[in-house]
Enzyme design. Structure first.
Site, PDB file in Angstrom:
ATOM      1  CG  HIS A  14      -5.417  -2.699  -0.334  1.00  0.00           C
ATOM      2  ND1 HIS A  14      -4.472  -2.330  -1.271  1.00  0.00           N
ATOM      3  CD2 HIS A  14      -5.217  -1.885   0.730  1.00  0.00           C
ATOM      4  CE1 HIS A  14      -3.744  -1.327  -0.794  1.00  0.00           C
ATOM      5  NE2 HIS A  14      -4.177  -1.042   0.411  1.00  0.00           N
ATOM      6  CB  SER A  34      -0.969  -0.039   1.195  1.00  0.00           C
ATOM      7  OG  SER A  34      -2.000   0.907   1.037  1.00  0.00           O
ATOM      8  CD  GLU A  66      -2.164  -2.944  -3.943  1.00  0.00           C
ATOM      9  OE1 GLU A  66      -3.317  -3.257  -3.612  1.00  0.00           O
ATOM     10  OE2 GLU A  66      -1.554  -1.997  -3.417  1.00  0.00           O
TER      11      GLU A  66
END
Length: 302
Positions: free
Chosen positions: A273, A109, A207
């Protein structure tokens, strides 16, 4: 690339929070999982601290990062959770200190910015993987997510195919190169900086979380116009964590964007995630094939 040493039972590891303070209960639940793996966990001094002064916050996050890398007793560093602000601290990192003390550095992230920054300045293999608080707490964690830490001990290579998740091929072919990438927003944010992801001859992992289709399209177009896709040998698309209606729009964006790609593109890897969230080493050799779709990744530790 420099591979850090593999973990062994009894090793000491650090948990830090470069992107923001975690929920204490969730962090302690995740730490207990690491302890059940036989690891001794040390929590960074400033993990729970909050301050409205971003400069003060950034300095404290740097202190935890530097202390973890400097301590010879610590064999691995795991990030607690995502958040924001890692781009602000990247210029203050003592990369020579990291290069002198190579060890496992693990997160994803917002941590994407640090994964790529550390690689660019130290040649250290870094790890895109589930975080201690947000992914390893009792409510979120799956057995598959927990098992993704095992290659850090065994040094085994990793193979992902439709046994883990039904993979979808968007462009056929075969590609081989270093695995690189991470969160799409952070990859885009890094363009034109010293911390930009190195995609020359790479298999690029992408992602994202909670971004609408038009934003995905905008960021992919930004990467394309910056020449990122001119250099890659393949693209691995992980999870996007959106509602089904929005995901249908994103799938159309991906299909249209990669329709004429001269390299293999495969989507729906359980990376990012999501649960399960599989960890992967960045900077090691990977092979992406489409008949059948499969990703094989070399070990990230030695």
């Amino acid at each position: 690339m420099i591979k850090p040493g593999a973990l062994q039972k009894g090793d000491r590891v650090a948990v830090i929070a470069p992107a923001g303070p975690p929920d204490k209960r969730q962090l302690l639940e995740g730490i207990s999982v690491l302890e059940n793996m036989g690891l001794e966990v040390v929590i960074g001094r400033h993990v729970y601290e909050m301050n409205e002064d971003l400069a003060v916050v950034g300095q404290k996050r740097l202190e935890d990062l530097h202390e973890a890398f400097s301590d010879p007793a610590i064999r691995g560093i795991f990030c607690a959770n995502g958040g924001f602000g890692t781009a602000r601290i990247a210029p203050g990192i003592d990369y020579e200190r990291i290069k002198r003390n190579p060890k496992i550095f693990w997160g994803y992230s917002d941590i994407t910015y640090l994964l790529n920054a550390i690689q660019n300045f130290t040649d250290l293999v870094t790890f895109h993987g589930p975080m201690v608080s947000s992914d390893m707490n009792d409510e979120q964690r799956t057995a598959e997510t927990e098992s993704t830490f095992h290659p850090l001990f065994t040094g085994e290579s990793q193979t992902y195919d439709s046994n883990e998740s039904p993979l979808v091929t968007l462009a056929h072919g075969r590609g081989e190169g270093r695995l690189a990438g991470g969160n799409l927003t952070l990859l885009t944010d890094g363009l034109g900086t010293p911390y930009q992801v190195n995609t020359n001859g790479a298999i690029l992992l992408i992602e994202e979380v909670a971004e609408p289709a038009f934003r995905i399209n905008l960021m992919l177009t930004h990467l394309k116009q910056a020449g990122v896709f001119d250099e890659v040998e393949g693209v691995v698309i992980g999870n996007f964590q959106v509602e089904p209606d929005e995901y249908a729009k994103i799938k159309k964006v991906l299909k249209d964007f990669f329709a004429c790609a001269p390299f293999p593109v495969v989507e729906n890897f359980p990376i990012g995630h999501c649960q399960p969230n599989y960890g992967v080493p960045l900077g090691v050799n990977a092979k992406l094939t489409t008949s059948p779709p499969r990703l094989v990744i070399d070990s990230g530790v030695m």
